[in-house]
Design a protein around this motif. Sequence first.
Motif, PDB file in Angstrom:
ATOM      1  N   GLU A 133      -5.183  37.439 -24.636  1.00 59.81           N
ATOM      2  CA  GLU A 133      -6.277  37.259 -24.200  1.00 59.81           C
ATOM      3  C   GLU A 133      -7.650  38.111 -24.310  1.00 59.81           C
ATOM      4  O   GLU A 133      -8.476  38.619 -23.667  1.00 59.81           O
ATOM      5  CB  GLU A 133      -6.406  36.512 -23.198  1.00 59.81           C
ATOM      6  CG  GLU A 133      -5.537  34.974 -23.421  1.00 59.81           C
ATOM      7  CD  GLU A 133      -5.051  33.782 -21.984  1.00 59.81           C
ATOM      8  OE1 GLU A 133      -5.961  33.991 -21.291  1.00 59.81           O
ATOM      9  OE2 GLU A 133      -4.766  33.938 -21.197  1.00 59.81           O
ATOM     10  N   MET A 134      -7.126  39.062 -24.820  1.00 56.80           N
ATOM     11  CA  MET A 134      -8.238  40.410 -24.601  1.00 56.80           C
ATOM     12  C   MET A 134      -8.686  40.293 -26.131  1.00 56.80           C
ATOM     13  O   MET A 134      -8.995  41.412 -26.657  1.00 56.80           O
ATOM     14  CB  MET A 134      -6.875  41.758 -24.859  1.00 56.80           C
ATOM     15  CG  MET A 134      -7.508  43.333 -25.337  1.00 56.80           C
ATOM     16  SD  MET A 134      -8.821  43.127 -23.143  1.00 56.80           S
ATOM     17  CE  MET A 134      -9.268  44.311 -23.010  1.00 56.80           C
ATOM     18  N   THR A 135      -9.922  39.612 -25.848  1.00 57.69           N
ATOM     19  CA  THR A 135     -11.378  39.534 -26.374  1.00 57.69           C
ATOM     20  C   THR A 135     -11.727  41.126 -26.865  1.00 57.69           C
ATOM     21  O   THR A 135     -12.489  41.075 -27.740  1.00 57.69           O
ATOM     22  CB  THR A 135     -11.599  38.432 -26.242  1.00 57.69           C
ATOM     23  OG1 THR A 135     -10.964  37.022 -26.090  1.00 57.69           O
ATOM     24  CG2 THR A 135     -13.365  38.202 -27.556  1.00 57.69           C
ATOM     25  N   ALA A 136     -12.028  41.420 -25.963  1.00 57.14           N
ATOM     26  CA  ALA A 136     -13.004  42.688 -25.543  1.00 57.14           C
ATOM     27  C   ALA A 136     -12.572  43.769 -26.314  1.00 57.14           C
ATOM     28  O   ALA A 136     -13.324  44.668 -26.745  1.00 57.14           O
ATOM     29  CB  ALA A 136     -12.708  43.362 -24.767  1.00 57.14           C
ATOM     30  N   THR A 137     -11.407  43.935 -26.945  1.00 51.37           N
ATOM     31  CA  THR A 137     -11.078  44.524 -28.402  1.00 51.37           C
ATOM     32  C   THR A 137     -10.647  44.388 -29.314  1.00 51.37           C
ATOM     33  O   THR A 137     -10.462  44.356 -30.796  1.00 51.37           O
ATOM     34  CB  THR A 137      -9.506  45.618 -28.217  1.00 51.37           C
ATOM     35  OG1 THR A 137      -8.655  44.824 -27.094  1.00 51.37           O
ATOM     36  CG2 THR A 137     -10.038  46.748 -26.616  1.00 51.37           C
ATOM     37  N   GLY A 138     -10.659  42.922 -29.477  1.00 52.41           N
ATOM     38  CA  GLY A 138      -9.266  42.069 -30.657  1.00 52.41           C
ATOM     39  C   GLY A 138     -10.717  41.918 -31.225  1.00 52.41           C
ATOM     40  O   GLY A 138     -10.629  41.300 -32.458  1.00 52.41           O
ATOM     41  N   VAL A 139     -11.953  41.525 -30.745  1.00 57.38           N
ATOM     42  CA  VAL A 139     -13.451  41.431 -31.976  1.00 57.38           C
ATOM     43  C   VAL A 139     -13.344  42.496 -32.788  1.00 57.38           C
ATOM     44  O   VAL A 139     -13.942  42.014 -33.777  1.00 57.38           O
ATOM     45  CB  VAL A 139     -14.410  41.017 -30.582  1.00 57.38           C
ATOM     46  CG1 VAL A 139     -14.844  42.373 -29.862  1.00 57.38           C
ATOM     47  CG2 VAL A 139     -15.616  40.367 -31.533  1.00 57.38           C
ATOM     48  N   LEU A 140     -12.735  43.976 -32.457  1.00 55.12           N
ATOM     49  CA  LEU A 140     -13.172  44.790 -33.694  1.00 55.12           C
ATOM     50  C   LEU A 140     -12.047  44.762 -34.506  1.00 55.12           C
ATOM     51  O   LEU A 140     -12.297  44.956 -35.836  1.00 55.12           O
ATOM     52  CB  LEU A 140     -13.662  45.906 -32.774  1.00 55.12           C
ATOM     53  CG  LEU A 140     -14.421  46.847 -34.019  1.00 55.12           C
ATOM     54  CD1 LEU A 140     -15.101  47.103 -34.470  1.00 55.12           C
ATOM     55  CD2 LEU A 140     -13.781  48.994 -32.741  1.00 55.12           C
ATOM     56  N   ALA A 141     -11.224  44.568 -33.729  1.00 54.85           N
ATOM     57  CA  ALA A 141      -9.388  44.663 -34.746  1.00 54.85           C
ATOM     58  C   ALA A 141     -10.020  43.556 -35.754  1.00 54.85           C
ATOM     59  O   ALA A 141     -10.030  43.347 -37.435  1.00 54.85           O
ATOM     60  CB  ALA A 141      -8.454  44.131 -34.370  1.00 54.85           C
ATOM     61  N   GLU A 142     -11.422  42.185 -35.440  1.00 50.16           N
ATOM     62  CA  GLU A 142     -11.222  41.204 -36.604  1.00 50.16           C
ATOM     63  C   GLU A 142     -12.390  41.867 -37.728  1.00 50.16           C
ATOM     64  O   GLU A 142     -12.335  40.642 -38.294  1.00 50.16           O
ATOM     65  CB  GLU A 142     -11.670  39.891 -35.927  1.00 50.16           C
ATOM     66  CG  GLU A 142     -10.597  39.139 -35.434  1.00 50.16           C
ATOM     67  CD  GLU A 142     -10.741  38.385 -34.184  1.00 50.16           C
ATOM     68  OE1 GLU A 142     -11.710  37.277 -34.344  1.00 50.16           O
ATOM     69  OE2 GLU A 142     -10.134  37.386 -33.235  1.00 50.16           O
ATOM     70  N   ALA A 143     -13.040  42.399 -36.957  1.00 49.29           N
ATOM     71  CA  ALA A 143     -14.681  42.544 -37.772  1.00 49.29           C
ATOM     72  C   ALA A 143     -13.987  43.796 -39.228  1.00 49.29           C
ATOM     73  O   ALA A 143     -14.408  43.717 -39.906  1.00 49.29           O
ATOM     74  CB  ALA A 143     -15.174  43.412 -37.096  1.00 49.29           C
ATOM     75  N   VAL A 144     -12.813  44.720 -38.444  1.00 46.82           N
ATOM     76  CA  VAL A 144     -12.407  45.898 -39.559  1.00 46.82           C
ATOM     77  C   VAL A 144     -11.746  45.103 -40.466  1.00 46.82           C
ATOM     78  O   VAL A 144     -11.543  45.118 -42.199  1.00 46.82           O
ATOM     79  CB  VAL A 144     -11.527  46.008 -39.002  1.00 46.82           C
ATOM     80  CG1 VAL A 144     -10.571  47.393 -40.064  1.00 46.82           C
ATOM     81  CG2 VAL A 144     -11.966  47.571 -37.681  1.00 46.82           C
ATOM     82  N   GLN A 145     -10.524  43.325 -40.145  1.00 45.65           N
ATOM     83  CA  GLN A 145     -10.561  42.697 -41.164  1.00 45.65           C
ATOM     84  C   GLN A 145     -11.259  41.689 -41.886  1.00 45.65           C
ATOM     85  O   GLN A 145     -11.565  41.579 -43.284  1.00 45.65           O
ATOM     86  CB  GLN A 145      -9.352  42.106 -40.572  1.00 45.65           C
ATOM     87  CG  GLN A 145      -8.411  42.464 -40.241  1.00 45.65           C
ATOM     88  CD  GLN A 145      -7.696  41.633 -39.308  1.00 45.65           C
ATOM     89  OE1 GLN A 145      -7.895  40.440 -38.947  1.00 45.65           O
ATOM     90  NE2 GLN A 145      -5.859  41.635 -39.316  1.00 45.65           N
TER      91      GLN A 145
END
Length: 249
Positions: A133-145
């Motif tokens: 549930e850590m969207t604040a950092t997960g959003v950048l991990a998704e952006a990299v992909q």
Amino acid sequence: MTDPQAYARGFAHLTARTVDPLLNLVRKSRAPRLLDLGCGTGVVTAAALALGADVTAVDSDLDMLEHTARAHPHATVRLAALPELPFPDESFDAVAGNFVIDHAPDTPACLAELHRILRPGGTLALSWWKRDEMTATGVLAEAVQLAGLPHDPLPPRDLDPHATPAAFTALLRQAGFSGAGVDTMRWRHRVGLAAWWDCLTAAAGPRFAFILDLDQETTERIREAYFTLAAPYAEEGFPVCAHLAHATR
């Protein structure tokens, strides 16, 4: 090493949300000897000093320690990290660790060490992120992909087998603590999207630091993907979730 100034501008505001509940047990004591475990830029140290605590702040990052020492000269600042702390038995009335147990090796050994340095009746409070549930950092991990770059998932933590409230409560009891429990906090982290991009790439550690070392075209591709994914959170903020454990020696 993490840039303390960049961390203070970004992540410190995110982690500060749990400081008040983390120190609830401390408020019931009078000027306790408190250990701020993994002090970072000193957010918990500042709040504990304001409560009248005699604070010892420890971290494994020298830059963070220097920042905390300058900002809070009334605290004792030392280089130290779990699972072995350089303090005698029963040194503290309270231990507060804000998002540090996530990074420590051998969670059972860490809790045994914290039990050792607390006096009988002393209090323990620890927080950690609920990763899914850590969207604040997960959003950048998704952006990299999304930008077409391989990005490894988060590495496993020693905490992971014990990260649920029930499992961590059981582990606290096994370590000898009483009155153990784990609360869950959910909130929205409101931050400007551009400011949060700067924070994630400058102060999120090795997980995202590589982005700024890429060629300009690739970095910009990731940045555009980040803004696309982050746009739905621009007004209400990024959903995040943390667990907060509390127990008595």
